[in-house]
Design an enzyme around this catalytic site. Sequence first.
Site, PDB file in Angstrom:
ATOM      1  N   HIS A 123     -19.190 -33.516  23.740  1.00 17.45           N
ATOM      2  CA  HIS A 123     -18.550 -32.218  23.531  1.00 17.45           C
ATOM      3  C   HIS A 123     -17.764 -32.150  22.222  1.00 17.45           C
ATOM      4  O   HIS A 123     -17.352 -31.067  21.793  1.00 17.45           O
ATOM      5  CB  HIS A 123     -17.670 -31.824  24.731  1.00 17.45           C
ATOM      6  CG  HIS A 123     -16.391 -32.607  24.874  1.00 17.45           C
ATOM      7  ND1 HIS A 123     -16.222 -33.589  25.812  1.00 17.45           N
ATOM      8  CD2 HIS A 123     -15.230 -32.543  24.204  1.00 17.45           C
ATOM      9  CE1 HIS A 123     -15.002 -34.087  25.731  1.00 17.45           C
ATOM     10  NE2 HIS A 123     -14.380 -33.463  24.750  1.00 17.45           N
ATOM     11  N   ASP A 158     -21.793 -37.017  28.750  1.00 15.41           N
ATOM     12  CA  ASP A 158     -20.874 -36.580  27.703  1.00 15.41           C
ATOM     13  C   ASP A 158     -20.683 -37.657  26.636  1.00 15.41           C
ATOM     14  O   ASP A 158     -19.566 -37.919  26.192  1.00 15.41           O
ATOM     15  CB  ASP A 158     -19.520 -36.171  28.286  1.00 15.41           C
ATOM     16  CG  ASP A 158     -18.720 -35.296  27.322  1.00 15.41           C
ATOM     17  OD1 ASP A 158     -19.339 -34.739  26.388  1.00 15.41           O
ATOM     18  OD2 ASP A 158     -17.494 -35.191  27.485  1.00 15.41           O
ATOM     19  N   SER A 233     -10.432 -37.000  22.508  1.00 14.72           N
ATOM     20  CA  SER A 233     -11.798 -37.051  23.033  1.00 14.72           C
ATOM     21  C   SER A 233     -12.676 -37.974  22.213  1.00 14.72           C
ATOM     22  O   SER A 233     -12.769 -37.831  20.992  1.00 14.72           O
ATOM     23  CB  SER A 233     -12.431 -35.646  23.022  1.00 14.72           C
ATOM     24  OG  SER A 233     -12.046 -34.907  24.128  1.00 14.72           O
TER      25      SER A 233
END
Length: 508
Positions: A123, A158, A233
Amino acid sequence: MNKVRYVYGLSSALLVGGAAVSLITGQPLGAQVAQNDDAVMERVVPVAGAPASFADLTAQLQPAVVNIATRQRIEVNNNPFAGTPFADLFSRRGGTQPQTREAQSLGSGFIISADGYVVTNNHVVSPDARAKLESITVTLPDGTEYEAELVGADAQSDLAVLKIKSGKAFPFVTFGDSSTARPGDWVVAIGNPFGLNGTVTSGIISAVYRNTGQGGAYDRYIQTDASINRGNSGGPLFDMRGNVIGINNAIFSPSGGSVGIGFAIPSEIAAPIVEQLKAGREIERGYLGVGLAPINEDFAASLGLEKRRGEFVQTVQDDSPAAKAGLKPGDIITKVNGKDVTADQTVSFLVANLEPGAQVPVELLRDGKRLAVNVTLGKRPSEAELRQQTQTFDPDAEEPMAPGSSDGTIEEKLGLQVLGMTPQIARSLGVPPETKGVVIGAVDPNSDAARKGLRRGDIILSANYQDVASVEDLLAQVNAATGEGREAMLLRVQRRTQAPAFIPVRLR
């Protein structure tokens, strides 16, 4: 609390703060030895127990942690009918054309090889559905920037792998074994929250395998109270030997900031997927084809079972591996391939880690009796395909179907938005699953179809006496009628609880 996956939202600009950090690695930048090589870590790891300082550990590992920024071109739709079935009609009749604007996203990553392969979250680098990815920039802690290319990405786990476009050697780190971690172990997270490069936080592991209840094949995380925020992230979670045991991925937070509950993808899950992405191989996972529910306290009480053991089969997809093996709604799956099904080891997780085509023993309870069946696993569809398979159709819903579900010509000529029949939609409409036809999803209130009483949930069986088994079939008849100069079409329509009827609908 609401779960917040910290995708750094698309915006027209980013404010990136923080000063350059002077790092001492103990090795030259071009060294071909991992920053967390065992021989090096003997000199820099903290003492056992509560460490006096993480400074030496941080200095050794930080050079391999990078900032990742993407530049994207995103389409901005000025259509006032956007989000309705008639958005295309506005554009075709002279409405304003879509415009684009530049957008950016920001996250973290870490280098896993001297030749510049980088791991991050999918993402971080995969743009919004409306956007086109134009460039990826990887920034090292010393401020040096490099262009990178996307080697491979996997939305279900992911994870993504990048390659820095440079022939030089880079500092790198290697994966450790997350299965040896225990609740209470110290961990260190390094990343770039809010653009603050090289931010280091520490904490302990709260749980090694945490199911967050979000579903999916990989809903299994390391939970930590090490502070992680937006922009962390894709960054690494290190143990006290400098091993990457997790990839920071999500947080629970009512405000969007850290409240001490963060989640990282375990390295034992990530490392094999990263190797496949790095090699350019497609990620294939096993697929059973069932809708499941956990055995909570109420389920357990009603069935006389031990709670948090097994999963309840709510639905079985038509023509799926589960259906072919004889699984039925109401079954309780207790083991897959010899492994117990628990809250932290779900059926989805166990099956997704098996190869398509594998013959797998599945143990279950049915009517209080234990059964064992062998299932030949299929290939797990994409997340979009899975959503489509499980999508329900409410014929009484006031909201129209999403734009793009049917051909614009049908919408323009008949004032109808239609979609193909599926077994799920057939069940929602109360008709046999083998019913052939197209389903009306929305009706333009200004069309003759609306004046004739057609409405959402009606099934078009034929057009001009020709059977209509797909959207393409209906489109062909609309084009034929238009080409012949006809002013109307004769549709045979079936409505719930009523017999099929022929209805003439004028073309526009």
